[in-house]
Every structure is written in structure tokens, then in C-alpha cells.
Design a protein around this motif. Structure first.
Motif, PDB file in Angstrom:
ATOM      1  N   GLN A  62       5.064  -2.322  -5.397  1.00 24.08           N
ATOM      2  CA  GLN A  62       4.297  -1.517  -4.448  1.00 24.08           C
ATOM      3  C   GLN A  62       2.834  -1.954  -4.443  1.00 24.08           C
ATOM      4  O   GLN A  62       2.218  -2.105  -3.383  1.00 24.08           O
ATOM      5  CB  GLN A  62       4.406  -0.039  -4.840  1.00 24.08           C
ATOM      6  CG  GLN A  62       3.872   0.913  -3.777  1.00 24.08           C
ATOM      7  CD  GLN A  62       4.247   2.354  -4.070  1.00 24.08           C
ATOM      8  OE1 GLN A  62       5.247   2.637  -4.698  1.00 24.08           O
ATOM      9  NE2 GLN A  62       3.429   3.274  -3.599  1.00 24.08           N
ATOM     10  N   ARG A  63       2.281  -2.174  -5.638  1.00 26.18           N
ATOM     11  CA  ARG A  63       0.880  -2.592  -5.744  1.00 26.18           C
ATOM     12  C   ARG A  63       0.671  -3.952  -5.073  1.00 26.18           C
ATOM     13  O   ARG A  63      -0.281  -4.139  -4.308  1.00 26.18           O
ATOM     14  CB  ARG A  63       0.471  -2.666  -7.228  1.00 26.18           C
ATOM     15  CG  ARG A  63      -0.989  -3.031  -7.467  1.00 26.18           C
ATOM     16  CD  ARG A  63      -1.251  -3.361  -8.924  1.00 26.18           C
ATOM     17  NE  ARG A  63      -0.521  -4.535  -9.387  1.00 26.18           N
ATOM     18  CZ  ARG A  63      -0.852  -5.803  -9.073  1.00 26.18           C
ATOM     19  NH1 ARG A  63      -1.888  -6.052  -8.285  1.00 26.18           N
ATOM     20  NH2 ARG A  63      -0.143  -6.806  -9.550  1.00 26.18           N
ATOM     21  N   LYS A 120       6.437   0.332  -9.278  1.00 24.68           N
ATOM     22  CA  LYS A 120       4.982   0.396  -9.043  1.00 24.68           C
ATOM     23  C   LYS A 120       4.364  -0.990  -8.856  1.00 24.68           C
ATOM     24  O   LYS A 120       3.452  -1.164  -8.051  1.00 24.68           O
ATOM     25  CB  LYS A 120       4.315   1.116 -10.216  1.00 24.68           C
ATOM     26  CG  LYS A 120       4.667   2.586 -10.302  1.00 24.68           C
ATOM     27  CD  LYS A 120       3.816   3.381  -9.307  1.00 24.68           C
ATOM     28  CE  LYS A 120       4.090   4.869  -9.417  1.00 24.68           C
ATOM     29  NZ  LYS A 120       4.993   5.378  -8.391  1.00 24.68           N
TER      30      LYS A 120
END
Length: 318
Positions: A65-66, A62
Motif C-alpha cells: 500500500q505504501r 501495508k
């Protein structure tokens, strides 16, 4: 021909992936064509690095991805291969083949479908009943839900289904002559190679075998079937027009440019194909001539950008 300026490709790959992909033959050809590969330091903010023309990545998580989505928002001029949200679709085997099943390719030089499958995330003892309710026929291929693992198992009988470890996807096994077709997609380019796969299963196998047979990795470069003495009906590649339509539709629907499709031909047919697996940014290093295909693809991205830029100037003046 040498370019007026270098095309800078930042890459964020695991060390194993970088080694298999960034082979000397790719780096050498890229240099000649004016393409420079630069490792992205994951400890530093992306905006403090570069400038990049293209970012090539295969990292999950995550946080990455962020960071990448934030960078895309502030650097729209940089091509990210591929958008993290689009990649998510291929990391989960429950959703992976949904777009293929929606395609209607019945009149396109062959039929393409997906095997009947079932997502299982319950007590293993309840799997036989779930399989019966879903109407799946044995034997069944069991695959981990998360597509990071290439390990799969073949379950011959109902009792052996209780030995499986959910979450997983169960897929009906389709006899295909022991050969699968790896269809590599790099932008608009398509390359197909034959790989050895699981052999056909007949009624005798079903009655004489019980239990779960595990296969760590069915298809790999060592299992190439390109030079094997194969039955011509098994070895014949899927029709080119069919592959072009399939690749174009999946590129559009998935929003991806770097992926591969594992296809099989149902044994005894000529034009009945199944897509059994898909991978984002697969092992291109195993694809013959990949360095030419990939460098051409990267240069084409830059040419498209330049064309759009000029088009923007022209329409602005008008």
C-alpha cells in the motif's frame, strides 16, 4: 480497431488471481485491441518498471500500500485500479455495508437495505446476550471480520452462538428463495448473474435444528442458477434502473470502479432487496463476456485521459 500505440496495463495479482483473470480469451482480445498486460515485479521499485498507463492490483499489506501510494504521488498520469485507501473499506465487514445503509433508495424502482448486523469481538460466551441487546433475530449468518474468507456459518439457536470464533460479523438471515444476484461492476458497466444460495428457513427448521452449520463458499461459478427451473418470482432480476442508481452511488461513495455486490430479494416481495456482501476486484473470469466488458473499460479510461489532456490544452490556450 487497432490503436496507434499500446495501452500498457501493469498487474500485481496473486498467481491464483492472475490465472483466473488473465484467461487466454482476455489476453487474445486485449492484444487485438492494442492492450498489453505486463506483470509487475514486486521485488523491484515500481518507478523502475513500465511505463504503465494503468496499474491493476489486488494485493494487501501495508508495504504494498505504501509503495503504491508513493508511486501514485509521483506518477499522477497513471490510473491505479483501485486506490488502496478505498479498497480498505471493503476488506472489513464491519465497515463494508455502511455506505449502502446510508443510501436512500426507497423510491427507485425498489427498496435496498442491509440486514441488521452486529460486530462481535468478545468472549464467545457473551455473544447470546450481545445478540439479545442488539435485537437481532435468529437464525444468524456469521461471517469472518476480514473479507478475505468466503466461509460463513448459520447459527440456529442462542446456545450455538457460543461456539463461534470472533472477531466476526453476525447478520440476520433473510429468506430469499435460495437465489442471490451477483452484480458485477466494471466502471460504468453492470452485469448480473444468478447464483444458488442458502435455502429458506422456516419455524420448523428453527425448532428442529440446533448448532452451527458451516458453508465453505455459498456462491461460486459451479452454483450458477442461470439455467435452473426457478420460480419466476425468485428468478426475476432486480430492476435495471435500481441497479444503475445503486452502482453509481456506490462508485461515487466508495471511490472504486471494480467491485461486485451480492444482493438478495426478500422472499414473498417483489421490490425489497438487501445487499449482504461486497467484494473488491471479484472473480470477473466467471462473468459471461467479461473479456469484452473489461477491455472496453480499459480503453474508455484512456479515452477519458486523452479528452482531459486536450481540454487542458484548450483551456490553457484560452
Amino acid at each position: 480497431p487497432a490503436r496507434a500505440r499500446e495501452l500498457v496495463v501493469g498487474y500485481a495479482l496473486t498467481s491464483k488471481k492472475a490465472k483466473s483473470f488473465l484467461q487466454p480469451k482476455l489476453r487474445g482480445l486485449a492484444r487485438k485491441k492494442g492492450i498489453q498486460f505486463v506483470a509487475i515485479d514486486q521485488k523491484l521499485p515500481l518507478s523502475d518498471q513500465g511505463p504503465f498507463d494503468v496499474i491493476l492490483h489486488k494485493l494487501t499489506g501495508k508495504e504494498w500500500q505504501r509503495r503504491l501510494e508513493e508511486y501514485r504521488d509521483t506518477h499522477p498520469e497513471v490510473t491505479v485500479l483501485d486506490p488502496p485507501g478505498a479498497i480498505e473499506h471493503l476488506l472489513n465487514r464491519q465497515s463494508m455495508l455502511q455506505e449502502v445503509s446510508k443510501l436512500d433508495l426507497a423510491d427507485c424502482h425498489g427498496k435496498v437495505g442491509v440486514p441488521k448486523q452486529l460486530f462481535v469481538n468478545t468472549d464467545p460466551l457473551s455473544i447470546p446476550a450481545a445478540v439479545m441487546r442488539a435485537g437481532l433475530s435468529l437464525p444468524l449468518v456469521a461471517k469472518p471480520l476480514v473479507a478475505k474468507s468466503h466461509e460463513l456459518s448459520l447459527a440456529y439457536d442462542s446456545a450455538s452462538l457460543t461456539k463461534l470464533e470472533p472477531p466476526l460479523v453476525l447478520q440476520e438471515f433473510v429468506n430469499h428463495g435460495g437465489v442471490l444476484f451477483k452484480v458485477y461492476i466494471v466502471g460504468d458497466a453492470i452485469r448480473v448473474v444468478r447464483r444458488f444460495s442458502l435455502p429458506n428457513v422456516d419455524e420448523g427448521d428453527l425448532s428442529n435444528n440446533a448448532g452451527v452449520f458451516r458453508f465453505p463458499r455459498v456462491s461460486c461459478a459451479a452454483a450458477t442458477a442461470e439455467d435452473a427451473d426457478l420460480d419466476p418470482h425468485v428468478a426475476e432480476l432486480p430492476p435495471r434502473p435500481l441497479l444503475e442508481i445503486l452502482a453509481r452511488e456506490l462508485r461515487r461513495r466508495l471511490g472504486l470502479r471494480l467491485f461486485n455486490i451480492d444482493m438478495i430479494r426478500e422472499h414473498g416481495t417483489r421490490d425489497r432487496f438487501y445487499v449482504i456482501d461486497m467484494n473488491y476486484f471479484p472473480g470477473y473470469g466467471k462473468m459471461p463476456g467479461y473479456e469484452h466488458v473489461f477491455t472496453d473499460f480499459l480503453l474508455s479510461l484512456d479515452q477519458q485521459k486523452e479528452y482531459k489532456r486536450r481540454l487542458g490544452y484548450t483551456s490553457g490556450e484560452g
